[in-house]
Design an enzyme around this catalytic site. Structure first.
Site, short mmCIF file in Angstrom:
data_model
loop_
_atom_site.label_atom_id
_atom_site.label_comp_id
_atom_site.label_asym_id
_atom_site.label_seq_id
_atom_site.Cartn_x
_atom_site.Cartn_y
_atom_site.Cartn_z
N ILE A 1 0.90 -1.16 0.00
CA ILE A 1 0.00 0.00 0.00
C ILE A 1 0.93 1.20 0.00
CG2 ILE A 1 -1.87 1.21 1.19
CD1 ILE A 1 -2.62 -1.61 0.66
N PRO A 2 0.96 1.98 -1.08
CA PRO A 2 2.00 3.02 -1.20
C PRO A 2 1.72 4.22 -0.30
CG PRO A 2 0.57 3.06 -3.11
CD PRO A 2 0.09 1.93 -2.25
N CYS A 3 1.77 4.00 1.00
CA CYS A 3 1.40 5.06 1.93
C CYS A 3 2.42 6.20 1.90
CB CYS A 3 1.27 4.52 3.34
SG CYS A 3 2.73 3.68 3.92
N HIS A 4 3.61 5.94 1.35
CA HIS A 4 4.60 7.01 1.26
C HIS A 4 4.19 8.04 0.22
CE1 HIS A 4 5.65 3.85 -1.62
NE2 HIS A 4 6.16 4.80 -2.37
N ARG A 5 3.21 7.70 -0.65
CA ARG A 5 2.75 8.66 -1.67
C ARG A 5 1.66 9.56 -1.13
NH1 ARG A 5 2.29 3.96 -6.04
NH2 ARG A 5 4.51 3.49 -6.25
#
Length: 150
Positions: free
Chosen positions: A112-116
């Site tokens: 889950i690309p939570c860094h985006r």
DNA sequence: TCTGTTATTGCGC
DNA sequence: GCGCAATAACAGA
């Protein structure tokens, strides 16, 4: 499908991955680790060689997870692009605060690309270390730029 | 159960 | 700039 566990060194941090087939169950960070196979797509992604981790997915996207609506929205964010907590909140009819909470409890960061997901003014946060988020975003920006040039 | 705690935001002062 | 409310899931007591 058998559950497997691996680790990969990324900067000063080790990324531990637990997965079965294409479903990733857990991603965690620690200061120490020992090299062990992780899914090929993930390794190439972390090396900045591919612009995504398809076909890998996360257990957090399964609908019985509390924050799955938020996680599904976040995973739609394309490589190299960022969205704000409030944008996600608006789509999922929740509150930016809650989106932050979901990101913090994300069982599988990177998948889950939570860094985006960033704050409206600023980068937002990242557990355990904001530097990981910065590196990932920088890496994605660089790589997507090099794709445009070629 | 109840309380404190979030990786936020926007408004009023 | 600063304080505060909105708002929901969760851990710990």
């Amino acid at each position: 499908m058998e559950m497997r566990r691996g680790a990969f060194q990324f900067g000063y941090w080790w990324i531990h991955v637990t997965w079965a087939g294409t479903i990733v169950h857990k991603v965690s960070f620690s200061r120490t680790g020992e090299e062990a196979d992780i899914p090929l797509q993930l390794r190439q992604y972390l090396n900045g060689k591919v612009n995504g981790i398809s076909p890998l997915t996360s257990v957090a996207l399964e609908s019985d997870y509390p924050y799955s609506k938020i996680y599904r929205e976040v995973s739609k964010i394309p490589y190299g692009i960022t969205k704000t907590y409030s944008e996600i909140a608006e789509i999922t009819k929740t509150n930016p605060r809650l989106v932050g909470n979901a990101m913090k409890r994300n069982p599988t960061p990177l998948i889950i690309p939570c860094h985006r997901v960033v704050a409206k003014e600023g980068i937002g946060g990242f557990t355990p270390d904001i530097e990981i988020k910065k590196s990932l975003l920088l890496m994605e920006q660089k790589f997507s730029k090099s794709l445009n040039l070629s």
